[in-house]
Structure formats: structure tokens, C-alpha cells
Design a protein around this motif. Sequence first.
Motif, PDB file in Angstrom:
ATOM      1  N   ALA A 207      13.701   5.158  -4.561  1.00 29.54           N
ATOM      2  CA  ALA A 207      12.327   5.689  -4.640  1.00 29.54           C
ATOM      3  C   ALA A 207      11.844   6.077  -3.240  1.00 29.54           C
ATOM      4  CB  ALA A 207      11.392   4.665  -5.267  1.00 29.54           C
ATOM      5  N   SER A 208      12.265   5.301  -2.261  1.00 32.30           N
ATOM      6  CA  SER A 208      11.826   5.611  -0.897  1.00 32.30           C
ATOM      7  C   SER A 208      12.458   6.908  -0.402  1.00 32.30           C
ATOM      8  CB  SER A 208      12.180   4.463   0.048  1.00 32.30           C
ATOM      9  OG  SER A 208      13.590   4.386   0.172  1.00 32.30           O
ATOM     10  N   ASN A 209      13.471   7.390  -1.121  1.00 25.31           N
ATOM     11  CA  ASN A 209      14.098   8.655  -0.767  1.00 25.31           C
ATOM     12  C   ASN A 209      13.646   9.805  -1.666  1.00 25.31           C
ATOM     13  OD1 ASN A 209      16.326   8.576   1.446  1.00 25.31           O
ATOM     14  ND2 ASN A 209      16.365   6.590   0.394  1.00 25.31           N
ATOM     15  N   ASN A 230       6.882  -6.532 -21.310  1.00 26.36           N
ATOM     16  CA  ASN A 230       7.940  -5.756 -20.653  1.00 26.36           C
ATOM     17  C   ASN A 230       7.444  -4.344 -20.333  1.00 26.36           C
ATOM     18  OD1 ASN A 230      10.544  -5.188 -19.668  1.00 26.36           O
ATOM     19  ND2 ASN A 230      11.152  -4.310 -21.650  1.00 26.36           N
ATOM     20  N   ILE A 231       6.786  -3.760 -21.309  1.00 26.48           N
ATOM     21  CA  ILE A 231       6.300  -2.383 -21.125  1.00 26.48           C
ATOM     22  C   ILE A 231       5.272  -2.337 -19.990  1.00 26.48           C
ATOM     23  CG2 ILE A 231       5.088  -0.469 -22.254  1.00 26.48           C
ATOM     24  CD1 ILE A 231       7.978  -1.092 -23.313  1.00 26.48           C
ATOM     25  N   GLN A 232       4.392  -3.336 -19.997  1.00 27.22           N
ATOM     26  CA  GLN A 232       3.378  -3.400 -18.929  1.00 27.22           C
ATOM     27  C   GLN A 232       4.042  -3.506 -17.562  1.00 27.22           C
ATOM     28  OE1 GLN A 232       0.338  -2.805 -19.097  1.00 27.22           O
ATOM     29  NE2 GLN A 232      -0.554  -3.404 -21.060  1.00 27.22           N
ATOM     30  N   ARG A 233       5.051  -4.398 -17.492  1.00 25.21           N
ATOM     31  CA  ARG A 233       5.723  -4.591 -16.206  1.00 25.21           C
ATOM     32  C   ARG A 233       6.428  -3.316 -15.760  1.00 25.21           C
ATOM     33  NH1 ARG A 233       7.078  -9.680 -18.389  1.00 25.21           N
ATOM     34  NH2 ARG A 233       9.078  -8.828 -19.073  1.00 25.21           N
ATOM     35  N   ILE A 234       7.086  -2.650 -16.726  1.00 24.92           N
ATOM     36  CA  ILE A 234       7.774  -1.398 -16.365  1.00 24.92           C
ATOM     37  C   ILE A 234       6.769  -0.398 -15.808  1.00 24.92           C
ATOM     38  CG2 ILE A 234       8.956   0.632 -17.326  1.00 24.92           C
ATOM     39  CD1 ILE A 234      10.455  -1.304 -19.211  1.00 24.92           C
ATOM     40  N   LEU A 239       4.250   2.546 -11.334  1.00 24.16           N
ATOM     41  CA  LEU A 239       3.065   2.942 -10.576  1.00 24.16           C
ATOM     42  C   LEU A 239       3.189   2.525  -9.121  1.00 24.16           C
ATOM     43  CD1 LEU A 239       0.125   2.328 -13.069  1.00 24.16           C
ATOM     44  CD2 LEU A 239       1.189   4.497 -12.400  1.00 24.16           C
ATOM     45  N   SER A 240       3.709   1.298  -8.916  1.00 23.95           N
ATOM     46  CA  SER A 240       3.784   0.803  -7.531  1.00 23.95           C
ATOM     47  C   SER A 240       4.735   1.658  -6.686  1.00 23.95           C
ATOM     48  CB  SER A 240       4.235  -0.666  -7.519  1.00 23.95           C
ATOM     49  OG  SER A 240       5.593  -0.736  -7.902  1.00 23.95           O
ATOM     50  N   LEU A 241       5.716   2.279  -7.364  1.00 24.84           N
ATOM     51  CA  LEU A 241       6.659   3.108  -6.619  1.00 24.84           C
ATOM     52  C   LEU A 241       6.308   4.587  -6.691  1.00 24.84           C
ATOM     53  CD1 LEU A 241      10.012   1.368  -7.682  1.00 24.84           C
ATOM     54  CD2 LEU A 241       8.842   1.166  -5.473  1.00 24.84           C
ATOM     55  N   GLY A 242       5.252   4.899  -7.436  1.00 27.06           N
ATOM     56  CA  GLY A 242       4.853   6.300  -7.564  1.00 27.06           C
ATOM     57  C   GLY A 242       5.770   7.100  -8.483  1.00 27.06           C
TER      58      GLY A 242
END
Lengths: 297, 831
Positions: A207-209, A230-234, A239-242
Motif C-alpha cells: 500500500a505504501s507503494n 470481520n467485514i468491519q475490520r476489513i 480505510l486506514s491504508l486508503g
Amino acid sequence: MKYFDIVWSSNKDGPGKRVVLFLQGCPLNCVWCHSPHSQPMEAPVLYFREYCVNCGRCRTVCQQCCFVNNQGKNIFNRSACVRRGECVLNCSHGALAYNLRESTPEEIFEKIKMELKLLKNIGGLTLTGGEPMLQYSDARELLRLCKEMGVHTAVETSGAVNPEYFKELIYYVDCWLFGLKQTDVDKCFTMTGADLNLIRRNLNYIASNGQDKIIIRTPMIEGFTDDIDNIQRISEIMLSLGLKEIELLPYNPNTAHYYLAMGKDFDEQKFKLPSQNRLQEIMKIFEEKGINKKIIE
Amino acid sequence: MGQTLEVNMTAPLRGSTARVQKLLNELLNKSFSDRSGEWFKDSMFPPVGNEELSVIERRAISFRIMLEAMVSKENSKTTNTYQIKDNELVVGNIPMGSVGFGKVYPQYLTAEERRLISMANRDMQSTFGHNIPDHKKVLEKGINGIIQYCEDKINDTENSSTKNVFRKNKKLEFYNSVIICCQALVRYAEAFADIADENADNETDTKRQSELREIARICRKVPANPAETFYEAIQSVYFVHLALHSTLDYISLGRLDQTLDPYLQKDMSDGKITEGEAQELYECLLIKCAERMNSNPAYFLKQDHSSFGGVFGDSPVFLDQIASANNFLQNIALGGFTKDGKDASNLSTALILRASANLGLPTPIINIRLNKNSSSEIINETVKSLRKGRNGMPVVLNDDIIIDGLSKNGIPIEDCRDYGVDGCWEPILNAKCDWVFGSINFLTILECSLNSGCTFSTDPSLLRGTKTSYVTKNAEEIKNVDELLENARAHIQFFVDKTALQAYSFYSVEGSVNPTPFLSSLLGGCLEKGMDKTWGGSQYHISGLLASALPNCANALANIKKYVFDQKKYTLPEVVDALKNNFSGYEEMKNTFWLDNNKFGNNVNDVDSIMKQLLNFLHEAGLEAKKLGDKTFIIKADEDFEKIKNNRTICHYEGVSMHEKYGQDFNMIFNMGCGTFGQYTFNGKSVGASADGRGRGEPIAANFSPVTGTMKNGIGNAIASLKDLELERFPAGAAIDFCIDDTDGEYDETYYENIVKEFIEDNGSIMTITFANSDELNKVFEICEEVRNNTVSSEALRPYAHMAVRVGGFNAPFITIPREQQLTYLSRVTK
């Protein structure tokens, strides 16, 4: 490279229309896996007993004496099998198959480049499996040849491999089809045999790339992956990684076929498609978070 | 029988206007019904008589009798030939008949001739069709212009002081015959003017009334006089097409966009017609051409009117009647180049492509000529039409390869650029060319090569098998693959010679049984020379030779090379024994041969180089055969006359050379091609098992396509396999047929455009792409099975009557093709 299939024109394995190369071998053993024959690095001889007429020709040619006639039924006792393939060549009823092929990346590129030429700008090549990252070195060479030709490349991965492999491949991949199946650490290990932390570390790295190069893929299996937590966590990880894209893959109900052909048991009752209501609910969660979602039938 | 078409998901309403939709629905319903009552009966024709007249004059009289019978109100009560249907804009009706079903036609041969033809394997129905008449000539001069020309020629001829009374009389017979036919056609058109007026008198709807008055006006004007408007031109073209198709000549419509677009352009700039109206008229024309269709196999047997002579080529087993039930050999060639090498695509090119896609009918067959510089617009129109029609049309022809090939065979470039398509997909010169063809089977050649000139037989009274060709080294004696290929080369020459020589001798019989004065009057050269086309009158004569089973043969040789000579896994005698016994006891060998990926159409060098070698042999054999044929038949023998005469007698040809007989211009252009047309199941039945893993009697490859089930490396590789084969050496065409599953419903137009472009780029010759939903096809097959087993009525097939598929040489409703062909088709679908 060890591979067991090529699909020449697929609309379901990455953006556009694509050639799909299925590589042999996977470190995971997801309980719902629909291609268990892709897991071992040495592919098994497949025995489809429903086509067997017990003609006995396999018994005649097998030097390992794997085939046994038991009360009019042909039994494949595979423990001594060395995959010479004589039984497959001698079967005229389609009951035996051995799909593993081995070629260099250059040979595979030669084989697929005419089709890739047709798919230029409207699709490309997807490596899947199995876990294609296990053969990262050959995969890199193949993808490099594709990039040289200007072909779009995609890799479908579970993420559960040595992070070094991702570093090797990162510059040759235009699109990652990244599997997030079960995001509870314990459940992940029990259901798939994988270390979730490793998967997340690798996801962070790619993701950073380039976040927009990633499509998350989640199989939808009732009672295994469709729980709301599980769905919420996914969605939170995304979102956290954009990350903006997710594809949901509903359970394939014709999964037992290959297990039986490998001589394994498979409990068909155990796995089901989630209900339409649940699927809608899941879709809604992603929608609310502004994530583009698609169901791949 | 219900009168309305069941509307269902699989048969969306088609056609650009409500009028076209109605006409189309009427046609689809009609074609599904029992049409056996619509056929003409012999009792409807007065006897041709006039046994003292020449055969060409009797043929002309039969032409007149046929056209007169078609506009008899009494006959029309059953034949429906003298009527104008509601909504029709283009009028005239072709009586029932097809390549598979044959024809009913006034018998013009005398009782004596009908006994003599037992020797010749020909009869009235042997008329070959397959040509492109000069529609432009009719549009510009009118039929009256042709009559006037003939009258002038008759005057000239009568007043000429030639000593050759025989030739003078033949000329007079020819011109008189043309006049009889032309007058009959003019009267036919006038009869339609009469009925249009009659209908108009009784018509209450004023709009329709004025349409009918316009039809009446047009039918009084054309084809007798030159056409001036687009509508007149389209009607005139149809009248000529109709007259020929009604009188045994299954001919093509030629380059319809080139013929008609000038009239359309003029009318549009005069504000007389809109693009939409032109679209509708083109659709009306295509529907008229398709009106003889039969889509319900339950009624096929009753309609079998084909005779022993109603076959093509040299062999009575050459025709798969059921698959040809809806084959009429009517082709339309679009696009391509003008004679001076410019892009010929015009508005009509697009309108006709769209018309064909809108209707989705299996006939007429639409062909598009493309080249490396074709515009993206025309490629896009092509792909749109392929996608919408889903029936393999338009057929794609690569001008770069075909024009090059025609020109290398000695045809001036302007005429090469003006080629059209006849029969199944054969390129033929527009409006000035005759055509005949024969076929050879490369699996027969391979059997002879492995089995010292014999085909495999299980007959215990034979030793090696049926003696078919020269004795060559047998399997025990063949020591390496080169020796085997040498055998193949010898047998290729044998069969090519046989077929080529037959094409020359064709003329010595055809002109005495099947002269065709009306068609000849529209083929360049005939009218000027006063010679029927069957007497060598037309400017060009092309003899085609189609090589079938080349993909099977190349695959088999690649296996033999690998497993017998390289790996020494089997011996050649073992392989021959296996093949003779249909692999019984050799199952492992069959699987090895079948599963090996070294198969033509996968861009694999080993087998592709063997294919190249076979094509080299074939090409060389063709050149040699032409030399021998020209020497024996055509060229005047200045010395050694007795020897040449003796040689001619060997070939059943007596007398003077064709140059002396037909004139110094007579030529025979030998165009070879690679294909089967629709006969790949039929041709497979006559050959034994083959070393590509194919069992005895199983179908061979369709045309020049990869063998069904062996195309493992995608379309890109299949096309790439063609690249180095130098297919321009085979200007009769090498057709590759693809059937693509689009069950997913998603597609990318660009992908198919890329396929078309790549095909042109990679030097392909002819290509068809059919789209299919394999689930749906499988379902329809199951229903067909139930109908065949009498568990459900054939009515169950009605919703699928419109589904057309490509069967190698033409298109046919899927439900009407034979079971084996359906099965082959199902396994041909590539995902």
C-alpha cells in the motif's frame, strides 16, 4: 515455473479482459479452498471415479501398483504415486488427469504474448494459483517481459509469504488482487493456516507503494468470513491504508469435485453461500465507508 | 400453425423499422412451418418440347416456362410465387429450392440426353451457379439494352461471310437464347406491375396504395430500362437475382455496396431518400433473398427434390444435404478496394452490415473485405455487426493476401481488386468470371502415404486396403520422416492432378448439358463473343482446388515425427496397425496422439513447419498440374499432335485444343485454397483413424481451422500460426472459423477489433467469428435430441429457429444442422 492451467480470456481476474496463469503451490490450506489440488508443489494425479469404468488399464501400466481392483471397483491408492503419468495416458475415459506443467518464464511469455497483444490496453496478464508469490523469482522475470511489452500485470496473492518476495516484485505489478479472508488473528490461523500479522505487514508495504494498485478480495463463506466483525475490520484496514476497491467472491458450491479427485474427504454441508440479506448488509457496510464493492460471480 | 412469432428473451424483435419487423416475423414463422406444399410440381410446366432445337435454346425456353409458371395465379395458390405481401417494398418471389433440397424445374433435356448423362454424372440440376452477374450492366443499359445488343449481333452474324457454319450457328443459337430469357424476365417484371396495380385498386390505406403504385411504376421500368433511382436499382438487382435463382443458377449478389451506392448517393443529394429509408430498403432486399428458408427439420425429408446430378464438384457424395438445406450460395461482398486501388467502403457498406446484423438471418452471406489500411470506422462496423448478428457474419477477407494471390496467378491487378465472393467463401472475379472446383482430402493422402497407396479398410477380402493412388513405400520400408513426406508429396501430386484435370474436362461436358444463356449474357466476354459461359465464353475461368483436413494431416505427421522417428516410442507399422484398427488395443497411443500439444493452431513451431511443408507440396503440385492441364487441353499442339491427342483421350477429352475450340483467349486459372466448406463431418466419414488421435469416421477440421478441441493456446496464437504460411499462394481462400463463448455477457469491442486487425496483420486469408452462448446451445441441443427421439414435438424448437451458426461454408439455423455437426459445433466454442 510450475503451473496447472492457463485461461485465455477472463473477465473476472483483474481489470478488463485477461490471460490468467495458475501457478502451482500454496502455503495456506483454507478449509473452503476450491482448488485444493493447487496447494502442494507437486500436483497430485486426479482421479475422477465417476468416469471410471474399471477397464483395468491403469493397473496394467502403473509401475508403483497404485491401482487396486476391489470387488469390481477400481481404487487409487496414491501413497506410492510418483506421477509418471502412464495411467493418465492409458485412460480413455477421462477418469485420470495430471495437469502440472513446467516451463521457463521465457517459454511461458512466448506462449502467451500473442494473446497479450490482443489484450493490450484492454486487459493484461494475471498470475494466480495457488500462491503465485511462492515462485516470485520466475514470476518477476515473466512480469518484467510483460512490462517490456507494455502489458498490464496483476498478481493475486494471499499475502502470507516472506516480505522479501514482495520487494522483489513490487515494480513489476500494476494491480494486486490481495486476499483478506478472515481478519481475526486466531480465526485466520485456524481457517487458513496463515499468520494475519504477516499478511497485514505485506499489505502495508505494497500500500505504501501505491494504494490505487490494490483490490482487496474476500471470499464470502457463511459462518467463516461473513461475520460483521470481520467485514468491519476489513473495511477499517482498507480505510486506514486508503484502499478503495473490494471484490467479494461468493463461495463456489461445486468445490467437492477436486477433493474427491485427490482422494480427500470434503464435507459439502459445512460451507454455504451467505444469504442474500447478509450479502446486502455487507455491501451496505462498504458503501457507507465509501469503498467501491463488486460481487464476482 | 400459429401466425405470430412467440416473443421470447432469445429472439428480440429485429429490424430497423416496424415494417421490417413484421416482414421478418412473417418469414421466421413461415420458415418454421411445413413448406413442402409450396414447391412447384412438374405438372405445372408445359413440356419444353422442341427436341429438334439445340440444348441452349431448350434451356432458354425452360427459363421462360419457369418464369411464366411463377406468375400464374393458379400455380401461386400453392407456390405463393405471384403475390405481393403486405408491407413489402421489394417484390418478386423465388420458388422453393436450396442446395440441399434441389429444385423443381421444367425438364429441358431430351429423352436421349437423359440416358446419355448416366455417363457424365450430370443432369439439369448440375448447373453450377457460383458466379457474380454483371448487375451494373443491367442497371446502366437495362435488359432492353442487352436484347438490342443481341439483335445487332444476330444481324452481323447472319451477314458475316464466315466459312465456319457450325460456329456461326452456335452464335445465333446463343443470341436467340439470350433474347428469349431477357424477354421472359421483362414480362415477369410487368406481371408484378400488374398485380401491384391490382392490389392498389383494392387497397383502402392510402399510404400503402401509393406504395403499391410506386412498385407498379418501378416494375414497368426495371429491369427492362436503366435504373435511375436507388429504389429502382435495388428492385432491378433483385429481379436479376431472382431470375437466376429461380432457374437453377445459385449466384451471388456480388459487390452490392459498389453496385448500389452511386444511386443512393445521388438520391440522397437530391433529397429523395433518407439514410433510414435506405436502411429499410436494404433490409427488405435481404429478407427477399432469405425467403426460401426452412428452419424446421421435421419437414425436411418431404422437400428433398435433389437429383443425382445436383451435386457440386466431381463426386456424388460431396454434399451434406441436411446441412445445406438453407444454403443458397448467395453472397454479398462489401468494402475492399476500387479497381484503381482506393478504399471502396461507402455508406452502403455500413448500411448493409447493419441490415444483416439487424436481421440476424443466416442468408445471404455477408462478407467484408479488409486490409492493413482499413479505416477504424469500417473495422468497428464489422465488429458491431459480428456482435449483434452473432451468426458469423460478416466473413472477414484479407485483401492484402487474396488480391496478392489472385494477381500472382496472372490476373490483372484492376480485376483482382474487383473480386467478390461466391458459393461459400471463394473469392471470384466480379462479373466476368466462371468458376468450378474440386476437393482433395489430406487424410486420404496420409493414408496412402502410410499404406503404399491404399486407404485403410477393414474389408477382410482386401490385403493392404482399397487401392487409391500410386504404390509407394510401405510402413515397414519408410525409415525417416523425410521418406514419409516424399510419399505424401507423390500422393498430393496424384490427387491434385486428378482434380485439376477434371476441371479442364468439365467444360467438355457442361456446355452440352447445362448451358445458361441468361447468366452468360451478364458475364463479361460471353455476349461479345457470342459464346455461353459453359462454352468457355467468359473472360476468366477459375478452377479452384480446396484441400481439406490439412490441420489433421499436419498434426498426425507431427506426432509420427515425434513418437516414431524422434522418440522411437512406437514403430510405424504399429501406428498403421493402430490406425487400421481404429486404435482398438492402442488406447494409450490414441491418447498420446490426441493429448500432445503439438497441434496446428497453437503457434507451435514443430507442427507449423510441417504444415508449411505440406502447403509447399500442395502449391508446387498445383503449378505442375496446371502445366500438364494447359499442355494437354488448352494449347494448340504444333508438333507431336498424335501424342497430345492420345493424352487427351486418356482424360476423356477428344478433339482440338481449347484454344482452337473456345478461342485464343481461353485460360484456366488454377486457384487453390484450404477448406471443407460445410462438409467436414461428411468428409470425415470416408477416412479411417488418423495419427492426430482422431477416430475412424470422426469429423475432420472445419476448413483451415484448428482441429476441434485442439485450440489450447487462445485466439492470438491460432492467428499467429497463419503468419508464415504464405497463404497468398492459396487465393481460393484458407478459412479459419472461430466460435467464441460470450456467456459472461461482458465484452470489449476493442478485443474483437484487435482480433480482426491482428488477423490482417498476421497474413490470414479468410476468418469467421461466431458468438455463442454455450449454455444456451447445449440446451437447444438437448431439445433437438428430444425432438429426434420423438419425446417432444418439433414445436419446442420454435423459439430457437432464429439461432444461426456457421457451418464451414455458410450459415444455417442451429436446429437444422445434422446431429454430428451440432456436436462438433458445441465442442468448437472457445471460452
